[in-house]
Design an enzyme around this catalytic site. Structure first.
Site, short mmCIF file in Angstrom:
data_model
loop_
_atom_site.label_atom_id
_atom_site.label_comp_id
_atom_site.label_asym_id
_atom_site.label_seq_id
_atom_site.Cartn_x
_atom_site.Cartn_y
_atom_site.Cartn_z
N CYS A 23 29.59 45.85 42.33
CA CYS A 23 29.31 45.79 40.90
C CYS A 23 28.10 44.90 40.69
O CYS A 23 27.27 44.76 41.57
CB CYS A 23 30.54 45.28 40.14
SG CYS A 23 31.06 43.64 40.64
N HIS A 633 3.71 25.09 81.60
CA HIS A 633 4.81 25.74 80.89
C HIS A 633 4.72 27.25 81.15
O HIS A 633 3.86 27.94 80.62
CB HIS A 633 4.73 25.45 79.39
CG HIS A 633 5.99 25.73 78.64
ND1 HIS A 633 6.41 26.99 78.32
CD2 HIS A 633 6.94 24.88 78.16
CE1 HIS A 633 7.55 26.92 77.66
NE2 HIS A 633 7.90 25.65 77.54
#
Length: 991
Positions: A23, A633
């Site tokens: 709704c 890394h």
């Protein structure tokens, strides 16, 4: 898991969903079984304002204005498309049959018909709330123009408006005139009929041609009302002529008959011809039935209800003004307000005004006022979840006049709110009753924007203000939670505070570890002092004996030195700013380049020591002998692989030489997981150098092999007249540690003395006694373990008493070097001394009091060791002092919690009392701030015990070691009464 997926999982998954609709504010689930749903779990999901279980296995989840997007997201989930019943497929029987069977099994089965009735009413109106709300704002605008005298009485059909204003008037009238068609469509759809057939049936009686039949009508009196009747089919059938514009009861009754009829026809007509005959027969039956019977009955039913309410209002507007707002809080949750909405519309059509909406406004604003009170308390208490819920609900109410988000998201969840709302409803209705009541010429949503739509604007404004602020103030002053609910909320806040303190401690620990990896200026000066000392005669005589043990010179730090760093892997050089991670690309971690590998092996670019080696294989830190510190890394975000695809060859503390393999990786595994292979190679101590740049050769040819130069590091120029050229012999600087300290060079003093074997070096015993004392060889020196082993275990004297230069330097650095900020460690305790293998350290009490075992601390966050290990103190004093030398890493403005990183490596949290954060600083006099250096006994905070205890809070003060994993054990060291400084915790280092 995102919010739509969490909602679906919390109600039992897609297999438990039979049907899903929504709704204006709620997801409306029809489930197979709603008995096992944990309502608290549903309401804890971000974005969920509340949850309501209903009979017949129905379940509503209140979302607010974003309900449509959440609904679409749920319906788009794979499990809803593949296996959920909400897709429309049923195991057997029709959708309505399955629903009916589910309702009969509901826990309140005998009331399911009532729930179904109000669901029917609600679903007939909910889809058109948006158009009604839009029309109501246009009505408000017209009313405001009329009030200001810009136009005449726009609601009076006798008033002549200009064409412009007539057009604006049509913008809202269209919604209400064709309201029967909208209701017919929604109501038919709700009951399983073709909604367009319902639309068409209702459209017949709204045609101008139907109304024009009235010219043939005769006038009759029925139930006291004048009606027009046309006799058709030879005068045998009377047809009552009404203007069905804005009527809602006739389409509701029509749909109630059409739904069962449509299903009946589908059951008895062959599927091969249903497309033709089901619509035809439905219309053939329903059009006459609606025109001759259902339509008039609907008009009469609506008129009867409206006349009943009007009779009450005519009898006593005072009673009516109080009665309606007092009933609404109980009607809205049950859906009983929908019939009243229909009556409001009927009143406007038949009477030209409505008298229900004014009193209804008192209820709405009492409801919104309670929500405002909850919002105030949630801001004060730092309840983020409730603050978000209340903010959305209050905005929907004040601007849209919608009460459901407030009702389902807050009010029905806390039983103490309703009495406060009822007071506001009563007072708001009382003001309206005393003023003689209110009317409005249009159907509007009672919000701030629609105040001008009412007949007596000042009276209406005063009444809703009284309702709003009375409810709000009652909630603010008397709260909306029980004592247990307030205590639970306070514990949650305490947990968050503790988490923040622990997070601060962890961040500080990470920063300290990073600083530890970087050699400071003191080490550089110590290296230079060693080199200068090596040129002296004594050093020259000894050089032959220790030549093999002399540490490599930090050549990259020599003034103006230029050092080339080789690539650790074959690949293409990528400029740092092109690395696809802003943490690397912006130089936050360090300066250098990226490599897009073509090989699969990472090697060491030079000789040095591994200082970081992640088990996952994605990152390595190397401290090169030349003074440069590197981070390699492997890929971006590859830590998420958890080590899959990586074969690690080194560990932290290993010595490596140029070309040694650090790790081998599987490129396919990494790229198939969606991660970039670009590998940053960074100098992490760039501040020690003048510049760190990409090697010029890589600018013209980006492809490099292992060992090719990729980074150029240039040292700083000379200082204070030192030799400008690299390799120039340093001037003799043979001085003792004591002389260096006296000269103000305390850091150089850590390693300036390199005299005879066994001599004292900066307080570190090198095969002999420590400086300033005469312990026997092997005795322990602060910061240095027996036989001269440093706190890190890598600086050692030889068994014969002759120490290597590197060992002496490292031992001296451990024993007397400065902390990460450059200030010397106080009281002779070297940084990290508590971490020395086998070391036993006692932590003194920060306050006089009685020791309480950690398990007896009256807060599970502390007593279960979630934050850290230690003890509690029930203070007898009023002053919290520092148990040791260190740095303040957490200092709450409220004075209730302090985090200290001690120089010996222990991290402490001192939490003054339980839940005392709620005092907001009242009763606390804070003496330190985050970042301050403190020494043993320095005052952190003074507190007023009476203030704290009178507020109902426990004074027991947890004193916790927040980095216990770094140690072998953290145990209670005392019982009973203790004084400040007396040992309360024993910390034992790992072997």
């Amino acid at each position: 898991m995102n919010a739509p997926a969490e909602i679906l999982a919390s109600i039992g998954g897609a297999d438990n969903v039979e049907n899903l609709t929504h709704c204006a504010t709620r997801l409306r689930f029809q489930l197979h079984d709603n008995s096992g749903i944990d309502e608290k779990q549903v309401e804890s999901i971000p974005g969920v304002m509340g949850a309501v279980s209903q009979s017949g296995n129905r379940y509503q989840v209140v979302i607010g204005g974003a309900v449509e997007s959440v609904y679409n997201d749920i319906m788009a989930l794979p499990e809803m498309k593949e296996g959920g019943s909400a897709t429309g497929t049923q195991k057997s029987g029709s959708n309505a049959d399955v629903k009916s069977a589910a309702k009969e099994k509901g826990p309140r089965g005998r009331f399911t018909w009532l729930d179904s009735f109000f669901d029917f009413l609600g679903d007939s109106f909910r889809p058109i709330l948006g158009s009604l709300l839009g029309a109501s704002l246009i009505i408000t605008f017209m009313a405001l123009m009329g009030t200001l005298g810009v136009i005449g009485n726009w609601a009076d059909p006798r008033t002549e408006l200009s064409p412009t204003w007539q057009f604006i008037n049509l913008c809202w009238r269209c919604v209400f005139y064709f309201l029967p068609l909208m209701v017919a469509y929604n109501a038919s759809k709700k009951l399983g009929a073709d909604p367009w057939i319902g639309f068409a049936v209702m459209a017949v009686v709204m045609l101008p041609g139907f109304t024009s039949l009235g010219q043939y009508a005769t006038h009759l009196t029925f139930a006291g009302s004048e009606i027009n009747v046309v006799r058709l089919f030879g005068g045998h059938l009377p047809l009552t002529i009404f203007d069905y514009g804005s009527q809602v009861f006739p389409p509701l009754l029509m749909a109630a008959v059409l739904g069962p009829l449509y299903k009946l026809l589908k059951n008895i007509i062959s599927p091969n011809v249903q497309l033709i005959f089901v619509p035809f027969l439905s219309m053939l039956i329903m059009i006459p039935l609606t025109a001759f019977l259902i339509g008039p009955l609907g008009v009469y039913a609506g008129a009867g209800l409206a006349n009943g309410l009007k009779a009450v209002n005519d009898f006593s507007p005072f009673i009516f003004a109080i009665l309606i707002p007092m009933l609404y809080p109980f009607m809205v949750p049950l859906g009983l307000h929908w019939p009243l909405n229909a009556i409001m519309l009927l009143n406007i059509q038949t009477l030209g005004f409505d008298f229900i909406q004014g009193p209804m406004g008192a209820w709405n604003f009492a409801c919104f006022g309670a929500t405002a009170g909850v919002l105030f308390l949630s801001v004060r208490d730092r309840d983020v979840t409730m603050r978000q819920t209340a903010t959305g609900a209050l905005a929907a109410g004040l601007l849209g006049g919608i009460s459901e988000p407030s009702l389902y998201g807050i009010h029905l969840r806390f039983k103490r709110i309703y009495p406060r709302i009822l007071v506001g409803c009563f007072l708001g209705g009382l003001v309206q009753g005393i003023g003689g009541g209110l009317t409005t010429n249009a159907f509007v949503f009672t919000s701030l924007l629609t105040i001008p739509a009412f007949s007596n604007i000042p009276l209406y404004a005063i009444s809703i203000a009284v309702a709003f602020f009375s409810s709000m103030l009652l909630v603010v002053f008397f709260d909306y939670r029980t004592a247990d609910e307030r205590a639970e909320a306070a514990k949650v806040r305490a947990t968050e505070d503790a988490d923040q303190a622990a997070e601060g401690a962890r961040k500080a620990s990470a920063e300290a570890h990073k600083a530890e990896l970087r050699a400071d200026d003191a080490e550089a000066r110590a290296d230079q002092a060693e080199q200068r000392a090596a040129t002296t005669t004594v050093a020259a005589e000894r050089a032959a004996q220790v030549a093999t043990a002399v540490a490599p010179a930090r050549t990259a730090l020599a003034p103006n030195a230029v050092t080339q760093i080789a690539s650790p892997v074959a690949g293409y050089v990528v400029p740092l700013d092109k690395v696809p991670d802003p943490v690397f690309a912006k130089g936050t971690v360090g300066l250098g380049v990226g490599i897009d590998p073509t090989g699969d092996t990472i090697t060491s670019p030079g000789d040095g020591k591994i200082i970081v080696a992640q088990d996952t294989g994605h990152a390595f830190g190397i401290k090169l002998d030349n003074g440069i510190e590197l981070l390699i890394h492997v890929g971006i975000d590859t830590v998420n692989l958890g080590g899959t695809g990586f074969d690690v060859h080194v560990a932290r503390g290993d010595r490596v030489t140029t070309g040694d393999v650090l790790v081998r990786f599987d490129r396919k595994v990494i790229e198939s997981a969606g991660y970039s292979m670009i590998t940053p190679v960074l100098v992490t101590n760039p501040r020690k150098f003048a510049s760190v740049t990409q090697a010029p050769a890589t600018l013209s040819s980006a492809l490099v092999a292992p060992g090719d130069t990729i980074i150029t590091v240039t040292a700083k120029p000379p200082k204070d007249g030192a030799a400008a050229a690299p390799g120039t012999p340093p001037a003799p600087a043979h001085r003792s540690a004591a002389q260096a300290v006296a000269a103000g060079d305390s850091k150089a003093g850590a390693s300036a003395s390199t005299e005879a074997p066994g001599s004292s070096v900066g307080g570190a015993s090198v095969g002999g006694a420590a400086a300033g004392g005469s312990p026997a060889p092997g005795s322990t020196v602060p910061g240095v373990s027996a036989h001269g082993v440093s706190a890190h275990g890598d600086a050692q004297a030889s068994p014969q008493g002759t120490g290597t230069a590197d060992g002496a330097r490292r031992a001296a650095t451990t024993a007397g070097a400065a902390d990460s900020s450059g200030s010397a460690a106080a009281s002779g305790a070297a940084p990290g001394s508590a971490l020395v293998a086998g070391a036993v350290t006692e932590i003194g009490s920060p306050v006089a009091g009685r020791v309480v075992a950690l398990s007896d601390v009256p807060d599970p966050v502390f007593s279960k060791g979630i934050v850290g290990l230690g003890v509690g103190i029930d203070p007898t004093g009023d002053t919290i002092t520092s148990p040791g030398d260190g740095k303040i890493i957490v200092a709450q403005d409220t004075g209730h919690a302090f985090g200290i990183k001690l120089d010996n490596g222990i991290e402490l949290l001192i939490h003054v009392g339980i839940d005392t954060v709620n005092l907001g600083g009242t009763g606390f006099d804070v003496h330190v701030a985050r970042g301050d250096r403190v020494t043993t006994g320095d005052v952190l905070v003074r507190f007023d015990r009476k203030v704290i205890e009178s507020a109902g809070y426990s004074m027991i003060t947890p004193v916790l070691v927040t980095n216990p994993r770094k140690f072998a054990s953290v145990t209670q060291a005392a019982q009973g009464a203790v004084t400040p400084g007396e040992g309360i915790i024993t910390v034992t280092a790992k072997q």
